[in-house]
Write an enzyme that holds these catalytic residues in place. Structure first.
Site, PDB file in Angstrom:
ATOM      1  N   ASP A   2       2.050 -24.153  14.725  1.00 24.65           N
ATOM      2  CA  ASP A   2       1.685 -24.849  13.529  1.00 24.65           C
ATOM      3  C   ASP A   2       0.569 -24.210  12.694  1.00 24.65           C
ATOM      4  O   ASP A   2      -0.458 -23.679  13.060  1.00 24.65           O
ATOM      5  CB  ASP A   2       1.156 -26.281  13.655  1.00 24.65           C
ATOM      6  N   HIS A  19       4.301 -16.928   7.998  1.00 17.90           N
ATOM      7  CA  HIS A  19       5.304 -16.740   9.071  1.00 17.90           C
ATOM      8  C   HIS A  19       5.286 -15.337   9.715  1.00 17.90           C
ATOM      9  O   HIS A  19       5.281 -15.035  11.130  1.00 17.90           O
ATOM     10  CB  HIS A  19       7.042 -17.053   8.795  1.00 17.90           C
ATOM     11  N   LEU A 113       6.985 -12.231  32.984  1.00 17.11           N
ATOM     12  CA  LEU A 113       6.667 -13.708  32.164  1.00 17.11           C
ATOM     13  C   LEU A 113       8.150 -14.260  31.551  1.00 17.11           C
ATOM     14  O   LEU A 113       8.978 -13.430  31.336  1.00 17.11           O
ATOM     15  CB  LEU A 113       5.889 -13.480  31.036  1.00 17.11           C
TER      16      LEU A 113
HETATM   17  C1  FPP Z   1       5.226 -23.601  11.941  1.00 21.65           C
HETATM   18  O1  FPP Z   1       4.573 -23.505  10.741  1.00 21.65           O
HETATM   19  C2  FPP Z   1       5.981 -22.471  12.041  1.00 21.65           C
HETATM   20  C3  FPP Z   1       7.570 -22.391  11.911  1.00 21.65           C
HETATM   21  C4  FPP Z   1       8.281 -23.879  11.750  1.00 21.65           C
HETATM   22  C5  FPP Z   1       8.339 -21.365  12.103  1.00 21.65           C
HETATM   23  C6  FPP Z   1       7.824 -20.324  13.271  1.00 21.65           C
HETATM   24  C7  FPP Z   1       9.032 -19.452  13.339  1.00 21.65           C
HETATM   25  C8  FPP Z   1       8.946 -18.071  13.049  1.00 21.65           C
HETATM   26  C9  FPP Z   1       7.645 -17.483  12.518  1.00 21.65           C
HETATM   27  C10 FPP Z   1      10.102 -17.036  13.338  1.00 21.65           C
HETATM   28  C11 FPP Z   1       9.834 -16.271  14.244  1.00 21.65           C
HETATM   29  C12 FPP Z   1       9.783 -16.627  15.632  1.00 21.65           C
HETATM   30  C13 FPP Z   1       9.610 -15.752  16.832  1.00 21.65           C
HETATM   31  C14 FPP Z   1       9.485 -16.393  18.169  1.00 21.65           C
HETATM   32  C15 FPP Z   1       9.416 -14.314  16.567  1.00 21.65           C
HETATM   33  P1  FPP Z   1       4.765 -24.233   9.561  1.00 21.65           P
HETATM   34  O2  FPP Z   1       5.648 -23.885   8.492  1.00 21.65           O
HETATM   35  O3  FPP Z   1       5.060 -25.779   9.795  1.00 21.65           O
HETATM   36  O4  FPP Z   1       3.293 -24.338   9.081  1.00 21.65           O
HETATM   37  P2  FPP Z   1       2.522 -25.603   8.117  1.00 21.65           P
HETATM   38  O5  FPP Z   1       2.623 -26.886   9.037  1.00 21.65           O
HETATM   39  O6  FPP Z   1       1.069 -25.032   7.817  1.00 21.65           O
HETATM   40  O7  FPP Z   1       3.374 -25.981   7.031  1.00 21.65           O
END
Ligand code: FPP
Length: 216
Positions: A2, A19, A113
């Site tokens: 998050d 991201h 891992l």
């Molecule tokens: C949470 O932050 C993050 C996500 C929902 C997406 C995470 C996925 C990636 C970065 C894609 C690549 C993944 C890997 C494993 C290489 P949020 O958008 O909910 O942030 P916020 O809560 O601050 O809005």
């Protein structure tokens, strides 16, 4: 993981750059987990609820995921990381499915891992799916062990520690069955700011906890 969006917002950047920074954290935490001797690391990357996000953001996440695999797979394989996807990939574009399945096949026999990436994952859906598979397989004996064996995480230990970044106090439909006795650690740090040192801090905090599993 998050806080990617908030990290970007704080800097007046588009969410996708949050991201992108989040992927850098993924690399650091996978590396740190290996060095710390962690056996299983599960990253919650895309929930069944995340489809509600704008199309542009979803597409951006897919490209980050593909780019991550294309760039890092060789190194992950060299380090004997074993990749597994938790979730239903059928809704993902063909290219994403192909990359992910290829990466899992390549690393299948690795013994280092265990890296689980939860994608289009929802714990309630996982439990329902497990019951469905169990019924189809003809198993009538409804035991906890049997249910565990039909989850995406079959054969893996339950998580000892659940880390939630950016101060969120919810479980958000994550591994509901498996986290029955997990210790929860919440940090205010946003995922892109979370470091290997922060992971160590969480583990040290975990080591101070007294786990009683319902006993005294
Ligand atoms: C949470 O932050 C993050 C996500 C929902 C997406 C995470 C996925 C990636 C970065 C894609 C690549 C993944 C890997 C494993 C290489 P949020 O958008 O909910 O942030 P916020 O809560 O601050 O809005």
């Amino acid at each position: 993981m998050d806080g990617n969006g908030r990290w970007a917002k704080k800097r007046s950047l588009p969410r996708i750059l949050g991201h992108r920074q989040g992927v850098k954290t993924v690399k650091e935490i996978v590396k740190a987990s290996g060095s710390l001797g962690i056996r299983v690391l599960t990253l919650y990357a895309f929930s069944t609820e995340n489809w509600k996000r704008p199309q542009g953001e979803i597409k951006g996440l897919f490209s980050l995921l593909i780019r991550f695999l294309k760039k890092e797979l060789k190194e992950l394989h060299k380090n004997s990381v074993k990749l597994k996807i938790l979730g239903d990939l059928a809704k993902f574009p063909d290219e994403v499915q192909k990359e992910l399945n290829g990466a899992c096949e390549l690393t299948e026999k690795n013994t280092g891992l265990q890296l689980n990436i939860a994608l289009n994952y929802g714990a309630r859906q996982e439990i329902l799916y497990a019951f469905e598979k169990m019924t189809k397989s003809g198993i009538k004996n409804l035991t906890e062990e049997n249910v565990s064996n039909f989850l995406y995480t079959a054969g893996q230990p339950d998580p000892d520690l659940l880390i939630r970044t950016s101060g969120e106090m919810r479980i958000s439909n994550f591994l509901l069955w498996q986290i029955a006795y997990s210790e929860i650690y919440v940090t205010e740090k946003l995922w892109p700011d979370f470091t290997g040192k922060d992971l160590q801090k969480a583990i040290i905090e975990y080591q101070k906890r007294e786990r009683r599993f319902g006993g005294i």
